[in-house]
Design a protein around this motif. Structure first.
Motif, PDB file in Angstrom:
ATOM      1  N   THR A   1      44.679  13.473  59.747  1.00 41.25           N
ATOM      2  CA  THR A   1      43.612  13.759  59.264  1.00 41.25           C
ATOM      3  C   THR A   1      42.474  13.274  57.530  1.00 41.25           C
ATOM      4  OG1 THR A   1      43.733  16.187  57.986  1.00 41.25           O
ATOM      5  CG2 THR A   1      42.762  16.216  60.598  1.00 41.25           C
ATOM      6  N   ASN A   2      43.964  12.618  56.551  1.00 43.86           N
ATOM      7  CA  ASN A   2      43.594  11.799  56.081  1.00 43.86           C
ATOM      8  C   ASN A   2      44.233  11.267  55.924  1.00 43.86           C
ATOM      9  OD1 ASN A   2      42.352  14.106  55.059  1.00 43.86           O
ATOM     10  ND2 ASN A   2      43.531  15.489  54.394  1.00 43.86           N
ATOM     11  N   ASP A   3      44.307  10.169  54.774  1.00 46.39           N
ATOM     12  CA  ASP A   3      44.629   8.815  55.117  1.00 46.39           C
ATOM     13  C   ASP A   3      45.606   8.652  54.160  1.00 46.39           C
ATOM     14  OD1 ASP A   3      42.624   6.824  55.858  1.00 46.39           O
ATOM     15  OD2 ASP A   3      41.716   6.195  53.521  1.00 46.39           O
ATOM     16  N   LEU A   4      47.186   8.273  54.828  1.00 44.63           N
ATOM     17  CA  LEU A   4      48.467   8.670  54.229  1.00 44.63           C
ATOM     18  C   LEU A   4      49.651   7.599  52.847  1.00 44.63           C
ATOM     19  CD1 LEU A   4      50.526  10.514  53.751  1.00 44.63           C
ATOM     20  CD2 LEU A   4      51.811   9.155  55.918  1.00 44.63           C
ATOM     21  N   THR A   5      49.377   6.685  52.366  1.00 46.82           N
ATOM     22  CA  THR A   5      49.133   5.895  51.553  1.00 46.82           C
ATOM     23  C   THR A   5      51.173   5.806  51.184  1.00 46.82           C
ATOM     24  OG1 THR A   5      47.333   5.985  49.978  1.00 46.82           O
ATOM     25  CG2 THR A   5      49.310   4.734  49.283  1.00 46.82           C
ATOM     26  N   VAL A   6      51.707   4.917  51.662  1.00 49.00           N
ATOM     27  CA  VAL A   6      53.237   4.144  51.968  1.00 49.00           C
ATOM     28  C   VAL A   6      53.428   3.296  50.588  1.00 49.00           C
ATOM     29  CG1 VAL A   6      54.997   3.957  53.189  1.00 49.00           C
ATOM     30  CG2 VAL A   6      52.924   5.111  54.683  1.00 49.00           C
ATOM     31  N   THR A   7      54.432   3.854  49.940  1.00 51.42           N
ATOM     32  CA  THR A   7      54.918   2.889  49.270  1.00 51.42           C
ATOM     33  C   THR A   7      56.106   1.798  49.957  1.00 51.42           C
ATOM     34  OG1 THR A   7      54.838   4.265  47.499  1.00 51.42           O
ATOM     35  CG2 THR A   7      55.969   3.146  47.124  1.00 51.42           C
ATOM     36  N   LEU A   8      55.958   0.559  49.324  1.00 53.71           N
ATOM     37  CA  LEU A   8      56.831  -0.496  50.096  1.00 53.71           C
ATOM     38  C   LEU A   8      57.754  -0.532  48.980  1.00 53.71           C
ATOM     39  CD1 LEU A   8      54.972  -1.625  52.892  1.00 53.71           C
ATOM     40  CD2 LEU A   8      56.168   0.359  52.739  1.00 53.71           C
ATOM     41  N   ALA A   9      59.017  -0.664  49.614  1.00 61.51           N
ATOM     42  CA  ALA A   9      59.760  -2.359  48.883  1.00 61.51           C
ATOM     43  C   ALA A   9      61.092  -3.170  49.412  1.00 61.51           C
ATOM     44  CB  ALA A   9      60.720  -0.736  47.762  1.00 61.51           C
ATOM     45  N   SER A  10      61.105  -4.061  49.207  1.00 59.75           N
ATOM     46  CA  SER A  10      62.266  -4.731  49.320  1.00 59.75           C
ATOM     47  C   SER A  10      63.415  -5.002  48.796  1.00 59.75           C
ATOM     48  CB  SER A  10      61.337  -6.393  48.924  1.00 59.75           C
ATOM     49  OG  SER A  10      62.547  -7.463  49.513  1.00 59.75           O
ATOM     50  N   SER A  11      64.585  -4.476  49.610  1.00 66.03           N
ATOM     51  CA  SER A  11      66.035  -4.753  48.953  1.00 66.03           C
ATOM     52  C   SER A  11      66.173  -6.070  47.818  1.00 66.03           C
ATOM     53  CB  SER A  11      66.730  -4.079  50.329  1.00 66.03           C
ATOM     54  OG  SER A  11      66.363  -5.610  50.781  1.00 66.03           O
ATOM     55  N   ASN A  12      65.777  -7.139  48.723  1.00 68.08           N
ATOM     56  CA  ASN A  12      65.498  -8.642  47.751  1.00 68.08           C
ATOM     57  C   ASN A  12      64.481  -9.311  47.971  1.00 68.08           C
ATOM     58  OD1 ASN A  12      67.092 -10.847  47.254  1.00 68.08           O
ATOM     59  ND2 ASN A  12      68.150 -10.850  49.049  1.00 68.08           N
ATOM     60  N   THR A  13      63.906  -9.466  46.693  1.00 65.64           N
ATOM     61  CA  THR A  13      62.555  -9.919  46.340  1.00 65.64           C
ATOM     62  C   THR A  13      62.764 -11.657  46.240  1.00 65.64           C
ATOM     63  OG1 THR A  13      62.944  -9.569  43.947  1.00 65.64           O
ATOM     64  CG2 THR A  13      61.780  -7.949  45.012  1.00 65.64           C
ATOM     65  N   ALA A  14      63.950 -11.565  46.378  1.00 61.42           N
ATOM     66  CA  ALA A  14      64.287 -12.940  46.195  1.00 61.42           C
ATOM     67  C   ALA A  14      63.389 -14.180  47.869  1.00 61.42           C
ATOM     68  CB  ALA A  14      65.917 -13.394  45.314  1.00 61.42           C
ATOM     69  N   ALA A  15      64.408 -12.888  48.596  1.00 66.03           N
ATOM     70  CA  ALA A  15      64.163 -14.113  50.052  1.00 66.03           C
ATOM     71  C   ALA A  15      63.005 -13.195  50.251  1.00 66.03           C
ATOM     72  CB  ALA A  15      65.444 -13.178  50.702  1.00 66.03           C
ATOM     73  N   ALA A  16      62.882 -11.949  49.571  1.00 65.34           N
ATOM     74  CA  ALA A  16      61.175 -11.531  50.948  1.00 65.34           C
ATOM     75  C   ALA A  16      60.462 -10.943  49.948  1.00 65.34           C
ATOM     76  CB  ALA A  16      61.729 -11.249  51.931  1.00 65.34           C
ATOM     77  N   THR A  17      59.230 -10.141  50.204  1.00 63.32           N
ATOM     78  CA  THR A  17      58.513  -9.364  49.260  1.00 63.32           C
ATOM     79  C   THR A  17      57.549  -8.944  50.270  1.00 63.32           C
ATOM     80  OG1 THR A  17      56.774 -11.419  48.769  1.00 63.32           O
ATOM     81  CG2 THR A  17      58.230 -10.905  46.837  1.00 63.32           C
ATOM     82  N   VAL A  18      56.746  -7.969  49.887  1.00 60.52           N
ATOM     83  CA  VAL A  18      56.354  -6.859  50.788  1.00 60.52           C
ATOM     84  C   VAL A  18      55.009  -5.827  49.663  1.00 60.52           C
ATOM     85  CG1 VAL A  18      57.580  -6.093  52.681  1.00 60.52           C
ATOM     86  CG2 VAL A  18      57.830  -3.882  49.985  1.00 60.52           C
ATOM     87  N   PRO A  19      54.211  -6.098  49.914  1.00 62.79           N
ATOM     88  CA  PRO A  19      53.168  -5.686  49.093  1.00 62.79           C
ATOM     89  C   PRO A  19      53.695  -4.050  48.440  1.00 62.79           C
ATOM     90  CG  PRO A  19      52.370  -5.485  51.868  1.00 62.79           C
ATOM     91  CD  PRO A  19      53.487  -6.021  51.574  1.00 62.79           C
ATOM     92  N   ALA A  20      52.998  -3.468  47.526  1.00 59.72           N
ATOM     93  CA  ALA A  20      53.543  -2.553  47.141  1.00 59.72           C
ATOM     94  C   ALA A  20      53.211  -1.304  47.239  1.00 59.72           C
ATOM     95  CB  ALA A  20      52.910  -2.215  45.433  1.00 59.72           C
ATOM     96  N   SER A  21      52.084  -1.432  48.473  1.00 61.44           N
ATOM     97  CA  SER A  21      52.116  -0.400  49.763  1.00 61.44           C
ATOM     98  C   SER A  21      50.685  -0.133  50.268  1.00 61.44           C
ATOM     99  CB  SER A  21      51.243   1.173  48.624  1.00 61.44           C
ATOM    100  OG  SER A  21      49.990   0.857  47.405  1.00 61.44           O
ATOM    101  N   VAL A  22      50.532   0.747  51.753  1.00 63.89           N
ATOM    102  CA  VAL A  22      49.672   0.317  52.495  1.00 63.89           C
ATOM    103  C   VAL A  22      49.295   1.957  52.569  1.00 63.89           C
ATOM    104  CG1 VAL A  22      50.712  -1.500  53.505  1.00 63.89           C
ATOM    105  CG2 VAL A  22      51.601   0.398  54.371  1.00 63.89           C
ATOM    106  N   THR A  23      48.077   1.523  52.882  1.00 64.74           N
ATOM    107  CA  THR A  23      47.163   2.931  53.862  1.00 64.74           C
ATOM    108  C   THR A  23      46.589   2.884  54.944  1.00 64.74           C
ATOM    109  OG1 THR A  23      46.232   3.057  50.889  1.00 64.74           O
ATOM    110  CG2 THR A  23      45.470   4.675  52.976  1.00 64.74           C
TER     111      THR A  23
END
Length: 208
Positions: free
Chosen positions: A186-208
């Protein structure tokens, strides 16, 4: 009158709560395993039906569905009935969908009685894990408690990638992912993301 399977007892003035002993003349005696409760005439009383609510479930951060019960009061005079949850993890209301709070007050009728349907639920602020609490009902010297139990679960998130294999140096939009949860929001949910190897792949810090 007494029969082979029942006994009619007269309670004299001044009798108190205790066990009952039955004696068969010249033969044997038998004493009740539990107390026979004597209530003073016209004493105030608060009764609940049922006396317990169990099996309430919700996800962390969200209130559970409500369960209902009935509270009745007799000989309360003009003394209000105060209904209070023993913890902020439990809420009560006179309405099945709105007005939930930790404490509320009910006023008896002019003849000192009341009958109300109340609703109880696990609150959105309840911590994760098993929950055991009580809702106390007090009017002067009369009281009764509803036991409440349930479970608050931390929702398990899922992540589904559009493709599980990408080429090196594929760029910023190499693949997309979908975050899922096991219930409707019923409300927005903010999910925090993290990459285990930022040299190989990056992801957004969070999504809602």
């Amino acid at each position: 009158a007494s029969t082979a399977t029942s006994i009619t007892a007269t309670v004299p003035t001044g009798a108190t709560t205790g066990k009952i002993t039955v004696e068969v003349a010249g033969q044997t005696t038998a004493t009740s395993a539990t107390d026979f409760t004597v209530t003073a005439a016209n004493a105030p009383a608060v009764n609940l039906s049922p006396t317990s609510v169990s099996g309430l479930t919700n996800f962390l951060g969200y209130a559970s569905a409500a369960a209902n019960y009935t509270v009745t009061g007799t000989n309360l005079g003009g003394t209000n009935l105060v209904v209070t949850a023993s913890t902020n993890a439990i809420e009560v209301s006179t309405n099945s969908s709105t007005g939930f709070t930790n404490s509320l007050t009910l006023a008896p009728n002019g003849n000192g009685t009341l009958t109300n349907t109340l609703y109880v639920r696990v609150s959105a602020s309840a911590p994760s894990g098993a929950l055991s609490a009580a809702v106390n009902h007090v009017s002067g010297s009369a009281s009764n408690s509803l036991s409440v139990s349930g479970t608050v679960t931390t929702p398990a998130l899922t992540l589904a990638l559009g493709t599980n294999s990408v080429s090196e140096n594929a760029g910023a939009n190499a693949t997309t992912g979908t975050v899922g949860i096991p219930f409707s929001l019923t409300n927005d949910l903010t999910v925090t993301l993290a990459s285990s190897n930022t040299a190989a792949a990056t992801v957004p810090a969070s999504v809602t």
